[in-house]
Design an enzyme around this catalytic site. Structure first.
Site, mmCIF file in Angstrom:
data_model
loop_
_atom_site.group_PDB
_atom_site.id
_atom_site.type_symbol
_atom_site.label_atom_id
_atom_site.label_comp_id
_atom_site.label_asym_id
_atom_site.label_seq_id
_atom_site.Cartn_x
_atom_site.Cartn_y
_atom_site.Cartn_z
ATOM 1 C CG ASP A 50 -2.245 1.390 1.292
ATOM 2 O OD1 ASP A 50 -2.133 1.969 -0.189
ATOM 3 O OD2 ASP A 50 -3.107 0.519 1.840
ATOM 4 C CD1 TRP A 51 0.792 5.434 -3.640
ATOM 5 C CD2 TRP A 51 0.332 3.725 -3.374
ATOM 6 N NE1 TRP A 51 0.806 5.435 -4.325
ATOM 7 C CE2 TRP A 51 0.317 4.444 -5.304
ATOM 8 C CE3 TRP A 51 0.004 2.055 -3.348
ATOM 9 C CZ2 TRP A 51 0.525 3.349 -6.317
ATOM 10 C CZ3 TRP A 51 -0.360 1.520 -4.631
ATOM 11 C CH2 TRP A 51 0.095 2.423 -5.952
#
Ligand code: BGC
Length: 751
Positions: free
Chosen positions: A267-268
């Site tokens: 995920d970012w």
């Protein structure tokens, strides 16, 4: 493969490719259906320097990871999000103004799940894939398939259901439809990412059984049945280790047991450790600048950039780990539009808008109707539409899932369009998202996120605007009928106390109380006009005990996409017969839910999933708790009868047959739901678990025999000590119904 072979030959002869030749290779891509050649991938990897390989395993901009121009390998291009292709960001973090990125805005995930229509799941994915392709993307960051554990999770609207089987079935279609267009699906967030509070660090304490029975199955389905080309890791930890680089989740289960040969994308900003990311299965690190320097990212300093290179050069970590990641990335590139020509995409075409409309029509759920609905247009001269949500637009709100919608038909517009000149439509806002900024002067930034318990905040969020309420009541009194459109708000822009009040990423709700004084407003409208229908939006339910008993009709519309207003109007006026079914149990207060009454939510540093496998109806039904609307429930304007159940057993596959008949006088649809119950299990098991369903459209008077197959997995459970799936012999009850609380037919079978 032609282009890569050419590159290999050229390289062997020691000729360096010029930029113009590289471009030529890029335009000379292999044809859509070509099999990925592992030999080609291996040869390509063998030609790469360590720097080039490292460049491929981390971000090169906000939504790209690195390519190798020398070898004709492009950057990999990602885009959010689950229900539409996100704004164009270029290489940075701000949407580019004036860019031609308007796109189809589909209904949100929970609306799709409420259709219980696998074909629509497929079409949904197809639309997204087609539009992502037109926008030059390779990977679409969806579907969101985390389980709805608590109704307070701010991202429930993006997710599908409290039930793993329904989630998996709807997500598989989505993935197949998307990837058929050459766009890699990236189902997210793996796994047990069920809250937004403290999302970057929360440590989920959970049993292996709950992981395998509740939180993993949809991920297994999209990998094994959907063939997803990538998966997104989550922010949270599970039992002490970050999920994005979790040895058990990635190496043992995903890439081991399920045989996943695709890419684990972080995920970012979910990578937190170089060594773990290298050896525990993270393949691409994205977004780390979000937690460092948002506007001045230094990609070489990402965990999987220079720090990774140093560990390999020093011999601490074997280069084979990086080779494996690069191989996976190349495989995805060959499969997708990155290195294969899948033809041109299309955007904003009528067919896509039609899918948005169909999903809204089938996913909006009619929960209560004492006969008020459908409203008869010819009996109404003046129609009052009341409520802020009737005019609010939702596409560009709520976090990473925002969509630059080509258009969005609000409920008021949908109703006005349908009424034409025949009915006078009058509108009052009734309530407004309101706050007194001065009260929050001392609660800003980080402090705001600490303010969950701040009573002042909560009270304010509930408060009504007396004047707006008064205006609304006056309209209600003079109209022949009223449609109230309220509920939750999606998005958190500009509202300091929006913290915990809305459907939005990075926030959870505080409770399920209707905000901005809507409860009182509904009560007063009901008193003012007996022909009032309530339409609520939201990624979950609201508390209902104070307004539902006196309300005649209630439609739950989630966030129904760009054609949502059209669909709401069509259902209210009977042009469309509603057929949506709840993908989650609607109880009154959040404290009723097992994540709150048995387990913890949102915890503090750690969150104990003590309710274990008893999520949603598995808990409510097993313990016979009072609820408002059960899982799987939804009304129609016709009546459907169930009859003639029959079971046939063949090699541990049970064929369930039943007949449904439309006994009403108009067409309609029903979802035949099959639940399984072991009558005398040796371990605790829920009283029922959904293991099959089929949505059937029927003409008036039509009868159809529905066949649903249950395989061995439908009867198995994850053994808490043996740590594997076990099918326990014994007597099973097969339950057929149209909600978890309305079982129409049962039969037993000995297996
Ligand atoms: C979200 C993801 C999203 C990513 C990129 C993260 O904050 O959790 O769902 O895909 O950002 O925008």
């Amino acid at each position: 493969m032609k282009n890569i072979l050419l590159i290999l030959i050229t390289f062997t002869y020691g000729i360096t490719l010029s930029a113009c030749e590289v471009n030529q290779y890029e335009s000379d891509r292999a044809s859509a259906t070509s099999e990925v050649s592992e030999a080609n991938i291996d040869s390509l990897v063998s030609l790469m320097t360590l720097d080039e390989k490292i460049g491929m395993i981390h971000a090169s901009s906000s939504f790209t990871s690195g390519g190798v121009p020398r070898l004709g390998i492009p950057e990999l291009v990602f885009s959010d999000g689950p229900h539409g292709v996100r704004h164009e960001h270029g290489r940075g973090w701000h949407a580019i103004e004036g860019y031609d990125d308007r796109s189809t805005y589909l209904p949100v995930g929970i609306n799709l799940a409420s259709t219980w229509n696998r074909d629509l799941g497929y079409q949904f994915g197809e639309v997204l894939g087609n539009e992502a392709k037109e926008r030059g993307k390779n990977v679409l960051l969806g579907p969101g398939i985390n389980i709805i554990r608590s109704p307070l999770n701010g991202r429930n609207f993006e997710y599908l259901s409290e039930d793993p089987y329904l989630t998996g079935e709807m997500a598989v279609g989505y993935v197949l439809g998307l990837q058929e267009q050459g766009i890699a699906a990236c189902p997210k967030h793996y796994a047990a990412n069920n809250q937004e509070t403290d999302r970057h660090n929360i440590d989920v304490i959970i049993s292996k059984r709950a992981l395998h029975e509740i939180y993993f199955p949809a991920f297994r389905d999209v990998v094994v049945d959907g063939g997803a080309w990538s998966i997104m890791g989550a922010y949270n930890k599970i039992n002490g280790q970050y999920t994005t680089h979790h040895e058990y989740l990635n190496n043992e289960i995903l890439k081991g047991k399920w045989g996943f040969d695709g890419v684990v994308v972080s995920d970012w900003a979910s990578v937190k450790d170089t060594r773990e990311a290298l050896i525990y299965g993270t393949d691409i690190e994205m977004g780390t600048e979000l937690l460092r320097d948002f506007d001045n990212p230094v990609y070489e300093e990402f965990y999987m950039a220079n720090p990774a290179k140093e560990m390999i050069e020093s011999g601490e970590i074997d280069e084979k780990y990086v080779d494996d990641k690069v191989r996976r990335i190349l495989r995805l590139m060959y499969r997708s539009t990155a290195l294969t020509d899948h033809g041109p995409g299309q955007r904003n075409v009528e067919e896509h808008q039609q899918v948005a409309l169909e999903v809204a029509r089938e996913g909006i759920v009619l929960l209560k109707n004492d006969g008020l609905l459908p409203l008869a247009k010819n009996e109404i001269e003046t129609l009052a539409v009341i409520g802020h949500n009737a005019t609010r637009k939702y596409a560009e709100r709520g976090g990473s899932s925002q969509v630059p919608a080509l258009y969005e038909i609000t409920p008021l517009e949908g109703i006005e369009n349908l009424m034409g000149d025949d009915v006078e439509v009058i509108y009052a806002e009734g309530y407004e998202p309101y706050y007194d900024e001065s009260l929050f002067a001392d609660i800003t930034g980080d402090a705001a996120s600490q303010s969950r318990e701040n009573v002042r905040e909560v009270e304010l969020a509930r408060s009504a605007n007396e004047q707006l309420m008064q205006e609304a009541i006056e309209l209600a009194e003079l109209a022949d009928a009223v449609i109230f459109v309220g509920g939750w708000i999606k998005g958190h822009e500009g509202m300091p106390w929006g913290e915990g009040t809305y459907d939005a990423e990075a926030r959870d709700k505080l409770n399920l109380k209707l905000i901005f004084g809507q409860e009182e407003l509904i009560q007063r409208i009901n008193e003012a006009n007996d022909n009032t229908a309530i339409v609520l939006m939201g990624g979950s339910n609201v508390e209902m005990e104070n307004w539902l008993p006196d309300s005649r009709a209630y439609l739950h519309a989630w966030y129904p996409g760009m054609e949502g207003g059209t669909a709401i109007a069509e259902i209210l006026f009977g042009e469309v017969n509603p057929s949506g079914k709840l993908p989650m149990t609607f109880s009154n207060a959040h404290t009723d839910y097992p994540s709150h009454s048995i387990g913890e939510f949102p915890g503090d540093g750690t969150v104990d999933y003590a309710e274990d496998i008893y999520v949603g109806y598995r808990y409510f039904d097993t313990h016979d708790r009072d609820i408002f609307f059960p899982f799987g429930f939804g009304l129609s304007y016709t009546t459907i009868e169930f009859s003639d159940m029959d079971l046939t057993v063949n090699d541990d596959v049970v064929l369930v047959q039943s007949t449904i008949t439309n006994t009403g006088d108009r067409e309609g649809a029903e979802v035949v739901q099959v639940y399984v119950h072991h009558k005398d299990p040796s371990v605790d098991r829920p009283i029922r678990e959904l293991k099959g369903f089929e949505k059937v459209h029927l003409d008036a008077g039509e009868s159809v025999t529905v066949e649903i197959e249950l395989d061995e997995m439908a009867f198995s459970y994850f053994h808490p000590d043996q740590l594997e799936w076990v099918m326990e012999p014994g007597e099973y009850q097969i339950q057929v119904g149209n909600s978890s609380r309305d079982i129409k037919l049962t039969q037993n079978v000995e297996l």
